[in-house]
Design a protein around this motif. Structure first.
Motif, short mmCIF file in Angstrom:
data_model
loop_
_atom_site.label_atom_id
_atom_site.label_comp_id
_atom_site.label_asym_id
_atom_site.label_seq_id
_atom_site.Cartn_x
_atom_site.Cartn_y
_atom_site.Cartn_z
N SER A 258 48.02 17.96 45.02
CA SER A 258 49.34 18.60 45.01
C SER A 258 49.52 19.60 46.14
CB SER A 258 49.56 19.32 43.68
OG SER A 258 48.64 20.40 43.55
N GLY A 259 48.42 19.93 46.82
CA GLY A 259 48.47 20.88 47.93
C GLY A 259 48.02 22.27 47.58
N GLY A 260 47.81 22.58 46.32
CA GLY A 260 47.36 23.92 45.94
C GLY A 260 45.87 24.12 46.19
N ILE A 261 45.46 25.38 46.23
CA ILE A 261 44.05 25.72 46.43
C ILE A 261 43.30 25.45 45.13
CG2 ILE A 261 42.43 27.56 47.06
CD1 ILE A 261 44.93 29.01 48.30
N GLU A 262 42.28 24.63 45.19
CA GLU A 262 41.53 24.28 43.98
C GLU A 262 40.74 25.48 43.47
OE1 GLU A 262 39.04 20.92 43.78
OE2 GLU A 262 40.67 19.48 44.06
N VAL A 263 40.96 25.81 42.19
CA VAL A 263 40.17 26.85 41.52
C VAL A 263 39.67 26.28 40.20
CG1 VAL A 263 41.40 28.78 42.56
CG2 VAL A 263 42.19 27.85 40.37
N ASP A 264 38.63 26.92 39.65
CA ASP A 264 38.18 26.53 38.32
C ASP A 264 38.96 27.33 37.28
OD1 ASP A 264 37.06 29.09 38.23
OD2 ASP A 264 34.99 28.40 38.35
N ALA A 265 38.58 27.22 36.03
CA ALA A 265 39.32 27.88 34.96
C ALA A 265 39.27 29.39 35.06
CB ALA A 265 38.80 27.43 33.60
N ALA A 266 38.32 29.93 35.85
CA ALA A 266 38.21 31.37 36.02
C ALA A 266 38.74 31.83 37.38
CB ALA A 266 36.76 31.81 35.86
N CYS A 267 39.58 30.98 38.01
CA CYS A 267 40.26 31.33 39.28
C CYS A 267 39.31 31.41 40.47
CB CYS A 267 41.04 32.65 39.14
SG CYS A 267 42.14 32.71 37.73
#
Length: 405
Positions: free
Chosen positions: A259-268
């Motif tokens: 989608s183009g967003g910066i990949e983060v895990d559930a804890a940002c």
């Protein structure tokens, strides 16, 4: 000690900075924004601020004195150029370099631009995202002028409602078969299409834009549509979605989601243990998928979650999304995320004209759209937060009290 650096001084960045202090962090905090203004609210820009019902100083998320009082170094008008992950520094376009111990990216999103080949760069063509955008277009909103809105999402519909309220002649075109195609069911979209047409908007669905053409002075003057006669226009507002401001992260080697967003895990957390992301620019895992949430609620709550992770107190961020939109005298309140539904239940509210649409996947309630129906919205939101689903058939009975379900 370099401390915490936050790139992006919108709702998420401001929330994150305040949360660091509220959680007891006493090291350096630097909040950097590329706009000249202190952090401010964006939702009122296309509504109350454009209507002149909200003063500029009331847009501020916090008084400017807050940042000094909490020892937050607020740097405005400063645009980042690159991140050196090995050296743990950020370089800015003016040549300044800033070191960090931990870095948060809250860079937000920006409007998708109409291509220059279609006339997107002509004077008199505007987008709505920043205070500067709205200040630039505000003088155009004069009674009797002709506005073309390109795009039938919430931004376009809100701006059309404001323009009609101010006495402008408004045409709104949506290339897709209906408005709100990505975010709402056909029932909600049809309800708002009827509302806008009843209030005087010339709303055309399934009609694309071929090009915008300038007049003798170089300003936009005419719109050639994929079907129908060309339109004479005085100015154009483009609302065709937004894209995450993730180029800085991508150039630094951080992973981006499809989608183009910066990949983060559930804890940002990003893949770099010293870099975090939150807000419109972040792609988070949610219910087996990756999503970007463009909302005030997400910016605040994910910013706070990112602050906890930066202080080595990570929590899994599991939001229950909620949104709103104001159009004419209608407040639309949305709880949940409308995706992959297979049934819509329509229910009248307890006040005149109130209505709600309930999204089900099988027997599971996944979202609700409530038009001037705060009771329906609050009930649906509570059920979603508790993981409870009413019986769809019982919900469809207008005589059944929500309390009994």
């Amino acid at each position: 000690m370099a401390g915490m650096v936050i790139l992006g001084a919108g709702q998420a960045g401001a929330s994150l900075a305040a949360a660091l202090r509220a959680k007891g962090y006493d090291g350096p905090v630097t909040l950097v924004g590329d706009e000249p203004a202190a952090p401010y609210q964006r939702p009122p820009l296309s509504k109350k601020y454009l209507l002149g019902e909200m003063a500029r100083d009331r847009l501020l998320l916090r008084p400017e004195a807050f940042y000094a009082e909490h020892d937050i170094a607020l740097r405005t008008g400063l645009k980042a150029a690159s991140i050196d992950r090995a050296a743990k520094t950020v370089r800015f376009q003016d040549g300044e370099t800033l070191a960090y111990d931990k870095l948060a990216l809250t860079t937000g999103a920006r409007p998708r631009a109409l291509p220059e080949a279609l006339g997107g760069a002509l004077p008199g063509v505007f987008a709505v995202r920043s205070l500067a955008d709205v200040d630039a277009m505000a003088p155009e909103f004069v009674e009797g002028r002709r506005l073309l809105v390109v795009g039938g999402g919430y931004i376009g519909l809100e701006a059309a409602a404001v323009a009609v309220s101010l006495g402008l002649r408004v045409t709104l075109i949506e290339a897709a078969p209906r408005i709100l195609g990505r975010v709402a069911c056909a029932e909600t979209a049809g309800w708002f299409a009827a509302l806008h047409r009843a209030r005087g908007v010339d709303l055309r669905e399934g009609v694309g834009l071929t090009r915008l053409e300038p007049g003798p002075d170089g300003r936009v003057a005419r719109a050639v549509l994929a079907e129908g006669a060309p339109l004479d226009v005085d100015f154009v507002l483009v609302g065709i979605g937004v894209q995450a401001n993730a180029e800085l992260a991508e150039a630094a080697g951080l992973a981006l989601a499809p989608s183009g967003g910066i990949e983060v895990d559930a804890a940002c957390r990003t893949a770099d243990p010293s870099i975090f992301a939150a807000g419109d620019c972040a792609s988070l895992p949610w219910r087996g998928a990756r999503i970007r949430l463009e909302s005030v609620q997400n910016a605040i709550e994910q910013g706070e979650a990112a602050a906890a992770s930066m202080l080595d107190e990570p929590v899994d961020y599991d939001p229950m999304p909620w949104f709103w939109s104001d159009q004419f005298d209608v407040k639309l309140q949305i709880a949940g995320l409308a995706r992959d539904w297979d049934r819509i239940v329509t229910r009248p509210g307890t006040r005149a004209g109130a209505l709600s649409h309930w999204y089900f996947r099988g027997a599971e309630l996944i979202a609700v759209d409530a038009m001037n129906d705060p009771r329906g919205y609050m009930t649906g939101k509570r059920w979603l937060e508790a993981g409870r689903s009413p019986d769809p058939d019982a919900l469809a009975d207008p005589g059944a009290d929500l309390k009994t379900l």
